[in-house]
Design a protein around this motif. Structure first.
Motif, short mmCIF file in Angstrom:
data_model
loop_
_atom_site.label_atom_id
_atom_site.label_comp_id
_atom_site.label_asym_id
_atom_site.label_seq_id
_atom_site.Cartn_x
_atom_site.Cartn_y
_atom_site.Cartn_z
N ARG A 194 -0.22 3.63 8.62
CA ARG A 194 -1.58 3.99 8.20
C ARG A 194 -2.52 2.78 8.09
O ARG A 194 -3.71 2.87 8.41
CB ARG A 194 -1.56 4.66 6.83
N THR B 5 1.79 2.75 3.58
CA THR B 5 2.40 3.84 2.80
C THR B 5 3.42 4.64 3.60
O THR B 5 4.17 5.42 3.02
CB THR B 5 1.32 4.81 2.27
N LEU B 6 3.45 4.45 4.92
CA LEU B 6 4.43 5.18 5.74
C LEU B 6 5.80 4.55 5.57
O LEU B 6 5.97 3.34 5.71
CB LEU B 6 4.02 5.13 7.22
N SER B 7 6.78 5.36 5.24
CA SER B 7 8.15 4.88 5.10
C SER B 7 9.06 5.67 6.02
O SER B 7 8.64 6.64 6.65
CB SER B 7 8.62 5.03 3.64
N ASN C 159 9.13 9.29 5.27
CA ASN C 159 7.93 10.04 5.59
C ASN C 159 7.76 10.23 7.08
O ASN C 159 7.05 11.10 7.54
CB ASN C 159 6.69 9.32 5.05
N GLN D 132 4.80 13.09 -1.62
CA GLN D 132 5.89 13.88 -1.04
C GLN D 132 7.01 14.07 -2.06
O GLN D 132 7.52 13.12 -2.64
CB GLN D 132 6.42 13.19 0.22
N ASP E 78 1.51 15.03 10.37
CA ASP E 78 0.60 14.02 10.91
C ASP E 78 -0.02 14.49 12.23
O ASP E 78 -1.24 14.45 12.41
CB ASP E 78 1.34 12.69 11.14
N LYS F 25 -0.35 12.43 1.39
CA LYS F 25 0.93 13.09 1.67
C LYS F 25 2.10 12.15 1.42
O LYS F 25 3.12 12.51 0.82
CB LYS F 25 0.93 13.61 3.10
N ASP F 26 1.95 10.89 1.88
CA ASP F 26 3.01 9.89 1.69
C ASP F 26 3.30 9.66 0.20
O ASP F 26 4.46 9.60 -0.21
CB ASP F 26 2.59 8.55 2.31
N ARG F 27 2.25 9.51 -0.58
CA ARG F 27 2.41 9.13 -1.99
C ARG F 27 2.83 10.31 -2.87
O ARG F 27 3.26 10.10 -4.02
CB ARG F 27 1.11 8.54 -2.54
#
Length: 404
Positions: A283, A398-400, A403, A337, A134, A333-335
């Motif tokens: 995000r 989408t950020l967890s 991630n 990984q 990021d 990238k999040d979805r």
């Protein structure tokens, strides 16, 4: 260990300058083309068709390009080959602007573009990994925008003094430092598994099938919002250039440069912050802001014809493009990984962007020709509002923790 960290820092520094010089080359071949063709006697409809053709070539190549980037281990060689094709397109535009030459140049430029940004993103992910991506991607975009500002200033001076064709000479020459920066990156620092978002276990790369991407409903909704965003956004700056060039052909390039400089300064100043903010706070808030300013920009273009005011409105373009350019890749990238399909998904995103952008220039050109600039800007603003609504209702954060 110290030598490894020092080598990594050198590679990242070279990567940042690669972004700077790649922006130089692409700026010279991008936004100025519409004004160049308009000043050479091409009407808005013909300009729109030519830009659309280049966009369609890009669309056809984006997803396959992502698959190629995932598969190819020699990322630097792939990037330098793509850069060479781009320069060949620039040489074609230096000559007589016959339809054959323009469309051939658009074919080369449109065919090479899908490999440039995504390969740089893959190299970045391969060097720093998902955890630091990021922040580093934000820095990359800051250098990219600084390169755009530098080239816009250079092009404004060169085109005013020597004419539009000189723009493409500059673009070709700036490919030299771009290639030098590329080869200054240590190939050993680019981890192949990381560069495609894969998990490596016992020497084996674990990658999911392509069909897994299309089972992700959030990803599909996000791709739809990306399409609508660029359907609204892509035609706005070229249309502004055409509108400005109608009154003063010689001043069109400097005015376009001013618009690009404003946009890119906003991106250069905010890009690193956006990367950090997206990593810390997520995000979705940033995306809603970026999508929200686009319909406002379209409406504002219809309220004034003052050059200074129109250029000032470009700050909104900087906000929207800074956020979309950085955060959209972070969402991908999040979805993806752990799937090994980062570049494939990024290519699919670029395909949706390309379809939207290609259709945007055609829609914009036709609306201008039959109804006028004001109706065209309002129509694009309506599409932007639809994109915002879809993002609001269909795309969650989408950020967890995994991630972050």
């Amino acid at each position: 260990m110290a030598n490894t960290e020092q080598g990594k820092r050198r590679s990242l520094c070279s990567l940042e300058w690669l972004n700077f010089f790649l922006a130089d080359v692409q700026t010279g071949l991008g936004p100025f083309l519409a004004a160049y063709l308009a000043s050479s006697g091409w009407n808005p409809g013909r300009v729109g068709y030519a830009l659309t053709f280049g966009g369609l070539v890009s669309v056809a190549m984006q997803t396959p390009a992502g698959a190629v980037i995932d598969a190819v281990r020699r990322k630097r060689a792939l990037l330098v080959a793509s850069l060479g094709v781009l320069v060949a397109g620039a040489f074609l535009l230096m000559g007589n602007l016959s339809p054959i030459r323009v469309y051939a140049a658009q074919f080369l430029i449109g065919g090479s573009g899908p490999f440039l940004g995504p390969t740089v993103a893959a190299i970045t992910l391969g060097i720093v990994g998902a955890g630091a991506f990021d922040k580093q991607f934000g820095k990359n975009q800051a250098f990219n925008s600084a390169g755009n500002v530098f080239t816009a200033l250079l092009v404004a001076y060169v085109s005013y003094k020597f004419g539009y064709r000189a723009i493409f000479v500059i673009a070709a020459l700036l490919a030299i430092p771009a290639a030098a920066s590329l080869f200054a990156i240590d190939a050993k620092q680019i981890d192949y598994a990381r560069a495609r978002g894969a998990i490596q276990k016992q020497g084996q790369i674990q990658a999911e099938g392509v069909s897994a991407l299309f089972k992700d409903r959030v990803l599909l909704y996000f791709l739809a919002t990306a399409f609508l965003f660029h359907l609204a956004n892509a035609a706005m700056l070229p249309q502004l250039g055409e509108m400005l060039s109608k009154d003063d052909l010689k001043a069109a390039a400097p005015l376009m440069s001013a618009c690009i400089i404003v946009t890119q300064l906003v991106i250069a100043i905010s890009a690193a912050w956006i990367g950090r903010r997206a990593a810390a706070k997520g995000r979705r808030p940033l995306l809603l802001l970026g999508f929200g300013v686009l319909p406002i920009r379209g409406v504002l273009y219809t309220l004034t014809h003052a050059v200074g005011a129109l250029i000032a409105i470009q700050t909104l373009d900087g906000v929207a493009n800074a956020i979309f350019g950085i955060v959209s890749i972070l969402v991908i990238k999040d979805r993806t990984q752990g799937t090994g399909r980062f570049n494939m998904a990024a290519g699919t995103l670029a395909t949706m962007v390309g379809i939207g952008a290609a259709a945007s220039t055609t829609i914009g050109g036709v609306l201008i020709q039959h109804i006028g600039y004001r109706a065209s800007f309002l129509g694009l603003a309506g599409i932007a509002l639809l994109a915002f609504a879809l993002l609001w209702f269909a795309v969650p954060e989408t950020l967890s923790e995994t991630n972050a």
